[in-house]
Design an enzyme around this catalytic site. Structure first.
Site, PDB file in Angstrom:
ATOM      1  N   HIS A 277      39.508 -90.900  74.388  1.00 37.68           N
ATOM      2  CA  HIS A 277      40.038 -89.986  75.402  1.00 37.68           C
ATOM      3  C   HIS A 277      39.955 -90.558  76.821  1.00 37.68           C
ATOM      4  O   HIS A 277      39.286 -90.019  77.699  1.00 37.68           O
ATOM      5  CB  HIS A 277      39.318 -88.633  75.325  1.00 37.68           C
ATOM      6  CG  HIS A 277      39.344 -88.019  73.963  1.00 37.68           C
ATOM      7  ND1 HIS A 277      38.602 -86.911  73.624  1.00 37.68           N
ATOM      8  CD2 HIS A 277      40.030 -88.362  72.834  1.00 37.68           C
ATOM      9  CE1 HIS A 277      38.823 -86.604  72.361  1.00 37.68           C
ATOM     10  NE2 HIS A 277      39.688 -87.476  71.859  1.00 37.68           N
ATOM     11  N   GLU A 373      49.439 -79.917  72.780  1.00 38.70           N
ATOM     12  CA  GLU A 373      50.035 -78.992  73.738  1.00 38.70           C
ATOM     13  C   GLU A 373      51.041 -79.667  74.659  1.00 38.70           C
ATOM     14  O   GLU A 373      50.915 -80.849  74.994  1.00 38.70           O
ATOM     15  CB  GLU A 373      48.941 -78.369  74.615  1.00 38.70           C
ATOM     16  CG  GLU A 373      47.929 -77.534  73.861  1.00 38.70           C
ATOM     17  CD  GLU A 373      46.857 -76.945  74.756  1.00 38.70           C
ATOM     18  OE1 GLU A 373      46.003 -76.207  74.240  1.00 38.70           O
ATOM     19  OE2 GLU A 373      46.878 -77.219  75.987  1.00 38.70           O
TER      20      GLU A 373
END
Length: 502
Positions: A277, A373
């Protein structure tokens, strides 16, 4: 700005199939009498979603949601895949459907477990619809989409100098710059690939490495090119995302990087060995600012805190100075001035970022399992991670629900991909090549191996279609100077482009 979930109207009306697909007991025999709801036992807190489904749903709904047990119907249809059914599915499990003899599970399961079952149902539906309707396929080399026909051409094939290509951009003179995640940048000119000499050394740490390249919109005047990469810690342990700029000079035989300047970096205490990440993309707003992403590095709740750099989208001026009108400029610790650049928070790992011609900043973001998303990014907004999420853990232990508690001002996604696609790469269609797509978002997926076209109206999705699937992991999507759509693939490592076809 998108409204919070508390102000968002879910469709609670009884929708065709919304309750019947979740009915665990139906009419018994042929007499028309209804069976009594079965007894429901409390579930273990650490039960996986597979265990929850097998113990409570499998007998009636089948191993994959095909139905049949006790007369239940399948929920593996396009109509029942609609996202507005998320809340009716959740409510049917939690509250039961007395008219259909379906028991309530609200006392036996936590809200997180119930939402985990919804995620599992969505995964079953996604697999079934893929089997039934397949993937986009070319006929005589031509793909037919809703608004344009196109062909796919190879720009840089495997074995031609690409190693996990990550970012793409172009110099005004036509050369394409491509980052290789293990390290380095290459220049593609007239079909030839050569290294860009002198770029900074990056650290390939799990998902990190040499990531983004972005050419300044006024390159002809200032000559600046920007890079996002994982800088190794001076101590030799770990690294973190760093943004730099430099000048690029390309001749017929060589390409060089020089005059490097740091645009943004965190304090050394945040250089960590976590290999996940990192973000990161870089985009410009045409007003002298650039935006970029730093993922939460597996730190979860750190994405909600203004005392660390993780899980944030940032805005700085193109020379690295920080605008005083940034939303958290005066709220971050005085000894961490680089945090004044925070623009939004509550992000897990956005790897798609684009500024549209209308001035809208959009991001695509990796959820864990079940909920990637698409978000419209606004000043000072909180996008929820890990307070709310449309996901479950990779170990199948339910942990989240997608609904904020009272008083939580959380911006909700315009779209979520369930099942997850590994969202990566995002651009907007522009130019003459595909005029009927102009202004539409183009979003890629790694695990989904897909390229989607998305039309929005403000924060509302109005149209979505899958353009490509199964050609490789889509790492980057970029509209070229010619208006064609360029796609960087991993596994195989190559660059392709979509071009118009009759």
């Amino acid at each position: 700005m998108k409204s919070s979930m508390s102000a968002r109207a879910w469709k609670f009306a009884t929708l065709a199939g919304a309750v019947t697909v979740l009915t665990l007991s139906v009419n018994a025999g042929t007499s028309g009498t209804k069976a009594a709801p079965k007894e429901v036992r409390a579930m273990q807190p650490r039960a996986t979603v597979t265990q929850l489904y097998q113990q409570n749903c499998l007998n009636c709904h089948g191993p994959s949601g095909e139905g049949g047990g006790a007369g239940t119907k399948t929920f593996l249809t396009r109509e029942k895949f609609a996202q507005e059914l998320d809340k009716p599915y959740f409510d049917a499990i939690k509250k039961g459907v007395p008219d259909m003899a379906m028991p309530s599970y609200g006392e036996a399961m936590s809200d997180e477990q119930i939402w985990g079952l919804v995620v599992l149902i969505r995964e079953m539906q996604g697999r079934a619809l893929r089997r039934e309707f397949g993937s986009p396929r070319a006929v005589n080399g031509v793909y037919k989409s809703q608004r344009h026909n196109f062909k796919v051409e190879t720009v840089v094939d495997t074995g031609k100098g690409l190693k996990t290509p990550w970012g793409i951009d172009w110099l005004p003179t036509g050369e394409m710059l491509v980052t290789n995640r293990p390290g380095g940048v290459v220049v593609v000119k007239n079909g030839n690939v050569m290294p860009l000499n002198g770029v900074p050394a990056s650290l390939e740490l799990g998902q990190g490495g040499m990531m983004e390249v972005s050419v300044h919109p006024q390159f002809r005047e200032n000559g600046w090119v920007y890079l996002a990469y994982t800088e190794p810690a001076a101590s030799g342990r770990g690294g973190n995302t760093k943004i730099v700029r430099g000048r690029v000079r390309v001749t017929a035989t060589a390409a060089t990087w020089s005059e490097q300047k740091t645009i943004w970096q965190s304090g050394p205490e945040f250089y960590t060995g976590a290999g996940v990440h990192f973000g990161s993309r870089i985009v410009f707003d045409g007003k002298g600012h650039l935006f970029f992403v730093v993922g939460e590095r597996g730190g979860n709740m750190m994405a909600q805190e203004l005392t660390n750099p993780f899980g944030k989208i940032y805005r700085v001026k193109d020379d690295g100075t920080i605008p005083t009108d940034n939303p958290f400029y005066s709220r971050v610790p005085a000894d961490k001035p680089y945090l004044r650049a925070i623009w939004s928070l509550g992000h897990r790992n956005p790897q798609g970022l684009v500024m549209t011609p209308k001035g809208e900043l959009w991001a695509t973001e990796h959820g864990p399992r079940g909920g990637d998303e698409l978000n419209l990014i606004t000043k000072g907004a909180n996008y929820g991670w890990p307070v709310v999420a449309f996901s479950i853990n990779y170990n199948e232990i339910p942990q989240w629900t997608p609904w904020p508690a009272a008083g939580q001002n959380i911006s909700m996604p315009t779209w979520r991909w369930m099942p997850s696609i590994g969202a990566s790469g995002l651009d907007v269609a522009r130019g003459r090549a595909f005029p009927n797509w102009n202004g539409d978002l183009l979003a890629g997926g790694l695990s989904g191996a897909n390229l989607d076209r998305i039309r929005t109206n403000g924060a509302k999705l109005v149209e979505r279609e899958e353009l490509l699937h199964g050609m490789g992991r889509v790492r980057e999507v970029a509209t070229g100077p010619d208006g064609n759509i360029y796609v960087a693939l991993n596994q195989p490592d190559k660059i392709i482009r979509l071009v118009p076809a009759p």
